[in-house]
Design a protein around this motif. Structure first.
Motif, PDB file in Angstrom:
ATOM      1  N   ASP A 154       0.835  -1.210   0.000  1.00 20.98           N
ATOM      2  CA  ASP A 154       0.000   0.000   0.000  1.00 20.98           C
ATOM      3  C   ASP A 154       0.867   1.257   0.000  1.00 20.98           C
ATOM      4  O   ASP A 154       0.561   2.231  -0.702  1.00 20.98           O
ATOM      5  CB  ASP A 154      -0.937   0.008   1.206  1.00 20.98           C
ATOM      6  CG  ASP A 154      -2.034  -1.045   1.112  1.00 20.98           C
ATOM      7  OD1 ASP A 154      -2.308  -1.550  -0.003  1.00 20.98           O
ATOM      8  OD2 ASP A 154      -2.616  -1.376   2.173  1.00 20.98           O
ATOM      9  N   LYS A 155       1.953   1.239   0.751  1.00 23.43           N
ATOM     10  CA  LYS A 155       2.856   2.402   0.774  1.00 23.43           C
ATOM     11  C   LYS A 155       3.476   2.651  -0.595  1.00 23.43           C
ATOM     12  O   LYS A 155       3.665   3.791  -1.005  1.00 23.43           O
ATOM     13  CB  LYS A 155       3.946   2.216   1.834  1.00 23.43           C
ATOM     14  CG  LYS A 155       3.434   2.332   3.253  1.00 23.43           C
ATOM     15  CD  LYS A 155       4.531   2.062   4.269  1.00 23.43           C
ATOM     16  CE  LYS A 155       3.970   2.060   5.668  1.00 23.43           C
ATOM     17  NZ  LYS A 155       4.981   1.723   6.683  1.00 23.43           N
ATOM     18  N   VAL A 156       3.796   1.576  -1.307  1.00 23.49           N
ATOM     19  CA  VAL A 156       4.340   1.713  -2.664  1.00 23.49           C
ATOM     20  C   VAL A 156       3.291   2.362  -3.569  1.00 23.49           C
ATOM     21  O   VAL A 156       3.595   3.292  -4.326  1.00 23.49           O
ATOM     22  CB  VAL A 156       4.778   0.335  -3.229  1.00 23.49           C
ATOM     23  CG1 VAL A 156       5.118   0.432  -4.713  1.00 23.49           C
ATOM     24  CG2 VAL A 156       5.963  -0.212  -2.441  1.00 23.49           C
ATOM     25  N   VAL A 157       2.052   1.901  -3.470  1.00 24.77           N
ATOM     26  CA  VAL A 157       0.976   2.462  -4.286  1.00 24.77           C
ATOM     27  C   VAL A 157       0.760   3.931  -3.926  1.00 24.77           C
ATOM     28  O   VAL A 157       0.632   4.788  -4.815  1.00 24.77           O
ATOM     29  CB  VAL A 157      -0.322   1.640  -4.129  1.00 24.77           C
ATOM     30  CG1 VAL A 157      -1.492   2.320  -4.842  1.00 24.77           C
ATOM     31  CG2 VAL A 157      -0.114   0.223  -4.663  1.00 24.77           C
ATOM     32  N   TYR A 158       0.741   4.250  -2.641  1.00 29.63           N
ATOM     33  CA  TYR A 158       0.559   5.644  -2.217  1.00 29.63           C
ATOM     34  C   TYR A 158       1.707   6.520  -2.707  1.00 29.63           C
ATOM     35  O   TYR A 158       1.494   7.667  -3.108  1.00 29.63           O
ATOM     36  CB  TYR A 158       0.436   5.754  -0.696  1.00 29.63           C
ATOM     37  CG  TYR A 158      -0.793   5.082  -0.125  1.00 29.63           C
ATOM     38  CD1 TYR A 158      -2.017   5.099  -0.792  1.00 29.63           C
ATOM     39  CD2 TYR A 158      -0.733   4.412   1.092  1.00 29.63           C
ATOM     40  CE1 TYR A 158      -3.138   4.483  -0.266  1.00 29.63           C
ATOM     41  CE2 TYR A 158      -1.853   3.786   1.625  1.00 29.63           C
ATOM     42  CZ  TYR A 158      -3.046   3.830   0.951  1.00 29.63           C
ATOM     43  OH  TYR A 158      -4.149   3.219   1.475  1.00 29.63           O
ATOM     44  N   ALA A 159       2.916   5.977  -2.696  1.00 31.05           N
ATOM     45  CA  ALA A 159       4.072   6.740  -3.193  1.00 31.05           C
ATOM     46  C   ALA A 159       3.924   7.018  -4.687  1.00 31.05           C
ATOM     47  O   ALA A 159       4.232   8.113  -5.160  1.00 31.05           O
ATOM     48  CB  ALA A 159       5.369   5.977  -2.910  1.00 31.05           C
ATOM     49  N   PHE A 160       3.433   6.027  -5.433  1.00 33.17           N
ATOM     50  CA  PHE A 160       3.198   6.219  -6.863  1.00 33.17           C
ATOM     51  C   PHE A 160       2.194   7.346  -7.084  1.00 33.17           C
ATOM     52  O   PHE A 160       2.410   8.252  -7.896  1.00 33.17           O
ATOM     53  CB  PHE A 160       2.681   4.918  -7.501  1.00 33.17           C
ATOM     54  CG  PHE A 160       2.310   5.053  -8.946  1.00 33.17           C
ATOM     55  CD1 PHE A 160       3.278   4.941  -9.940  1.00 33.17           C
ATOM     56  CD2 PHE A 160       0.995   5.286  -9.332  1.00 33.17           C
ATOM     57  CE1 PHE A 160       2.939   5.065 -11.289  1.00 33.17           C
ATOM     58  CE2 PHE A 160       0.647   5.413 -10.665  1.00 33.17           C
ATOM     59  CZ  PHE A 160       1.624   5.307 -11.650  1.00 33.17           C
TER      60      PHE A 160
END
Length: 173
Positions: free
Chosen positions: A139-145
């Motif tokens: 989820d953090k990767v997606v939010y960073a994107f």
């Protein structure tokens, strides 16, 4: 003899079947044989390498993916950005790199505007299916994107449904 595109599809199907029935070594042998025996044009060869590296990463076979990636690079092909991201991240995860360090590496890649939503979706699949990354990290990767692309960024139904299914499979509500 099959037309070239059909050969690639045949090899890809054989890769999947061998992996399920006889394991990763047999699946890699299918790819190696396909690369050695078939007169493939550069585009088909590139596609076979890319698909195979991603396949092995999605199935947690980092070493096999790394060997094919190395061979691909050695032949002069530049792997897609998603693979140039996923393989180093996989290796870092294997040695226990902290989440913050991983997110820093990934964030640098996300600065590259050519890292598309399709690349994000493929990367997330590799994280979830092959590397068993914790979903809060994913989820953090997606939010960073999303943060890198701006507040008006809306992910496609394909991406959001994949992420939702991953959470459901994991038992999240």
């Amino acid at each position: 003899d099959l037309p070239r595109n059909d050969r690639i599809e045949h090899i890809r199907r054989s890769l999947r079947r061998k992996f399920i029935k006889k394991g990763p070594a047999a699946a890699q042998a299918v790819v190696n044989e396909g690369l050695a025996k078939h007169a493939l044009e550069n585009t088909q060869r590139f596609r076979l390498y890319s698909h195979s590296v991603a396949f092995f990463l999605r199935h947690g076979e980092v070493m096999r993916a790394a060997m094919l990636y190395s061979r691909m690079s050695g032949e002069g092909y530049i792997p897609p950005l998603v693979l140039r991201t996923a393989l180093p991240v996989a290796k870092l995860m294997e040695v226990g790199t902290s989440e913050d360090e991983l997110l820093s590496v990934i964030s640098d890649v996300l600065d590259n505007k050519s890292f598309s939503e399709d690349a994000l979706r493929e990367f997330v699949k590799i994280l979830v299916e092959g590397l068993s990354a914790p979903l809060p990290f994913v989820d953090k990767v997606v939010y960073a994107f999303i943060a890198k692309r701006g507040p008006d960024t809306v992910l496609s139904a394909l991406t959001t449904s994949y992420i939702a299914r991953a959470h459901i499979r994991a038992g999240d509500k």
